[in-house]
Design a protein around this motif. Structure first.
Motif, PDB file in Angstrom:
ATOM      1  N   ALA A   1      44.733  16.125  23.084  1.00  0.00           N
ATOM      2  CA  ALA A   1      44.170  17.624  23.329  1.00  0.00           C
ATOM      3  C   ALA A   1      44.089  17.906  21.832  1.00  0.00           C
ATOM      4  O   ALA A   1      43.235  18.900  21.530  1.00  0.00           O
ATOM      5  CB  ALA A   1      44.900  18.246  24.329  1.00  0.00           C
ATOM      6  N   SER A   2      45.154  17.393  21.023  1.00  0.00           N
ATOM      7  CA  SER A   2      44.837  17.831  19.386  1.00  0.00           C
ATOM      8  C   SER A   2      44.097  17.153  18.586  1.00  0.00           C
ATOM      9  O   SER A   2      44.297  17.093  17.548  1.00  0.00           O
ATOM     10  CB  SER A   2      46.415  17.944  18.996  1.00  0.00           C
ATOM     11  N   GLY A   3      43.245  16.239  19.341  1.00  0.00           N
ATOM     12  CA  GLY A   3      42.396  15.441  18.277  1.00  0.00           C
ATOM     13  C   GLY A   3      42.913  14.044  18.404  1.00  0.00           C
ATOM     14  O   GLY A   3      43.601  13.584  19.376  1.00  0.00           O
ATOM     15  N   GLY A   4      42.278  13.231  17.783  1.00  0.00           N
ATOM     16  CA  GLY A   4      42.221  11.717  17.704  1.00  0.00           C
ATOM     17  C   GLY A   4      43.443  11.194  16.972  1.00  0.00           C
ATOM     18  O   GLY A   4      43.550  11.959  15.816  1.00  0.00           O
ATOM     19  N   TRP A   5      44.036  10.099  17.292  1.00  0.00           N
ATOM     20  CA  TRP A   5      45.151   9.423  16.713  1.00  0.00           C
ATOM     21  C   TRP A   5      44.833   8.238  16.632  1.00  0.00           C
ATOM     22  O   TRP A   5      44.148   7.682  17.623  1.00  0.00           O
ATOM     23  CB  TRP A   5      46.518   9.789  17.395  1.00  0.00           C
ATOM     24  N   GLN A   6      45.452   7.515  15.878  1.00  0.00           N
ATOM     25  CA  GLN A   6      45.411   5.968  15.822  1.00  0.00           C
ATOM     26  C   GLN A   6      46.696   5.406  15.657  1.00  0.00           C
ATOM     27  O   GLN A   6      47.554   5.945  14.803  1.00  0.00           O
ATOM     28  CB  GLN A   6      44.429   5.520  14.546  1.00  0.00           C
ATOM     29  N   VAL A   7      46.807   4.473  16.246  1.00  0.00           N
ATOM     30  CA  VAL A   7      48.105   3.659  16.093  1.00  0.00           C
ATOM     31  C   VAL A   7      47.710   2.146  15.191  1.00  0.00           C
ATOM     32  O   VAL A   7      46.835   1.442  15.932  1.00  0.00           O
ATOM     33  CB  VAL A   7      48.815   3.264  17.158  1.00  0.00           C
ATOM     34  N   GLU A   8      48.231   2.068  14.188  1.00  0.00           N
ATOM     35  CA  GLU A   8      47.984   0.776  13.463  1.00  0.00           C
ATOM     36  C   GLU A   8      49.140  -0.163  13.325  1.00  0.00           C
ATOM     37  O   GLU A   8      50.305   0.429  12.796  1.00  0.00           O
ATOM     38  CB  GLU A   8      47.436   1.340  11.894  1.00  0.00           C
ATOM     39  N   ARG A   9      48.870  -1.319  13.571  1.00  0.00           N
ATOM     40  CA  ARG A   9      50.045  -2.326  13.404  1.00  0.00           C
ATOM     41  C   ARG A   9      50.024  -2.591  11.992  1.00  0.00           C
ATOM     42  O   ARG A   9      49.248  -2.963  11.318  1.00  0.00           O
ATOM     43  CB  ARG A   9      49.565  -3.495  14.238  1.00  0.00           C
ATOM     44  N   ARG A  10      51.414  -2.492  11.375  1.00  0.00           N
ATOM     45  CA  ARG A  10      51.612  -2.560  10.025  1.00  0.00           C
ATOM     46  C   ARG A  10      52.517  -4.229   9.722  1.00  0.00           C
ATOM     47  O   ARG A  10      52.514  -4.401   8.578  1.00  0.00           O
ATOM     48  CB  ARG A  10      52.306  -1.806   9.438  1.00  0.00           C
ATOM     49  N   GLY A  11      52.898  -4.527  10.635  1.00  0.00           N
ATOM     50  CA  GLY A  11      53.666  -5.779  10.824  1.00  0.00           C
ATOM     51  C   GLY A  11      54.058  -6.402  12.236  1.00  0.00           C
ATOM     52  O   GLY A  11      53.645  -5.725  13.123  1.00  0.00           O
ATOM     53  N   ASP A  12      55.166  -7.132  12.199  1.00  0.00           N
ATOM     54  CA  ASP A  12      55.496  -7.928  13.695  1.00  0.00           C
ATOM     55  C   ASP A  12      56.362  -6.821  14.298  1.00  0.00           C
ATOM     56  O   ASP A  12      56.196  -6.661  15.351  1.00  0.00           O
ATOM     57  CB  ASP A  12      56.511  -8.803  13.336  1.00  0.00           C
ATOM     58  N   ARG A  13      57.029  -5.732  13.628  1.00  0.00           N
ATOM     59  CA  ARG A  13      57.771  -4.689  14.081  1.00  0.00           C
ATOM     60  C   ARG A  13      57.315  -3.390  13.902  1.00  0.00           C
ATOM     61  O   ARG A  13      58.055  -2.376  14.527  1.00  0.00           O
ATOM     62  CB  ARG A  13      59.241  -4.969  13.933  1.00  0.00           C
ATOM     63  N   LEU A  14      56.270  -3.039  13.126  1.00  0.00           N
ATOM     64  CA  LEU A  14      56.300  -1.677  12.642  1.00  0.00           C
ATOM     65  C   LEU A  14      54.892  -1.448  12.894  1.00  0.00           C
ATOM     66  O   LEU A  14      53.840  -1.973  12.785  1.00  0.00           O
ATOM     67  CB  LEU A  14      56.528  -1.803  10.853  1.00  0.00           C
ATOM     68  N   TYR A  15      54.751   0.127  13.307  1.00  0.00           N
ATOM     69  CA  TYR A  15      53.442   0.582  13.553  1.00  0.00           C
ATOM     70  C   TYR A  15      53.314   1.776  12.807  1.00  0.00           C
ATOM     71  O   TYR A  15      54.453   2.837  12.834  1.00  0.00           O
ATOM     72  CB  TYR A  15      53.238   0.826  15.092  1.00  0.00           C
ATOM     73  N   ARG A  16      52.142   2.152  12.553  1.00  0.00           N
ATOM     74  CA  ARG A  16      52.060   3.502  11.690  1.00  0.00           C
ATOM     75  C   ARG A  16      51.091   4.556  12.361  1.00  0.00           C
ATOM     76  O   ARG A  16      50.051   3.899  12.982  1.00  0.00           O
ATOM     77  CB  ARG A  16      51.279   3.375  10.322  1.00  0.00           C
ATOM     78  N   VAL A  17      51.405   5.483  12.513  1.00  0.00           N
ATOM     79  CA  VAL A  17      50.617   6.702  13.395  1.00  0.00           C
ATOM     80  C   VAL A  17      49.891   7.713  12.718  1.00  0.00           C
ATOM     81  O   VAL A  17      50.539   8.458  12.015  1.00  0.00           O
ATOM     82  CB  VAL A  17      51.567   7.496  14.492  1.00  0.00           C
ATOM     83  N   LEU A  18      48.431   7.663  12.886  1.00  0.00           N
ATOM     84  CA  LEU A  18      47.922   8.397  11.978  1.00  0.00           C
ATOM     85  C   LEU A  18      46.983   9.496  12.978  1.00  0.00           C
ATOM     86  O   LEU A  18      46.590   9.314  13.906  1.00  0.00           O
ATOM     87  CB  LEU A  18      46.759   7.623  11.346  1.00  0.00           C
ATOM     88  N   SER A  19      46.674  10.631  12.290  1.00  0.00           N
ATOM     89  CA  SER A  19      45.914  11.663  12.724  1.00  0.00           C
ATOM     90  C   SER A  19      45.046  12.200  11.716  1.00  0.00           C
ATOM     91  O   SER A  19      44.760  11.939  10.779  1.00  0.00           O
ATOM     92  CB  SER A  19      46.727  13.079  13.533  1.00  0.00           C
TER      93      SER A  19
END
Length: 78
Positions: free
Chosen positions: A10-28
């Motif tokens: 509802a507040s816009g688009g987000w992206q979940v980006e895989r950065r490694g085996d155990r790490l994800y970055r969340v962007l808006s």
């Protein structure tokens, strides 16, 4: 290894980006909202634009719930 999964909220688009085996970055649209790290069976939700200065805001058993925690945290601050 970088993979991106878009999600609309509802507040816009987000992206979940895989950065490694155990790490994800969340962007808006505003930039980096936080990170999600897998520690054993738990997904740890970290709020903040810099990984070295993030604050833990919750733990979940799924990546989806961990992402939702970060979304709710961002909406509280808006």
């Amino acid at each position: 290894m970088k993979r991106v999964a878009p999600c609309e909220t509802a507040s816009g688009g987000w992206q979940v980006e895989r950065r490694g085996d155990r790490l994800y970055r969340v962007l808006s649209e505003r930039g980096v909202e936080g990170y999600i790290e897998r520690v054993g069976p738990v997904w740890v939700t970290l709020e903040g634009s810099r990984l070295d200065r993030c604050v833990e805001v919750g733990q979940s058993l799924t990546l989806e719930r961990a992402t939702s925690k970060l979304l709710r945290q961002a909406e509280k601050q808006s």
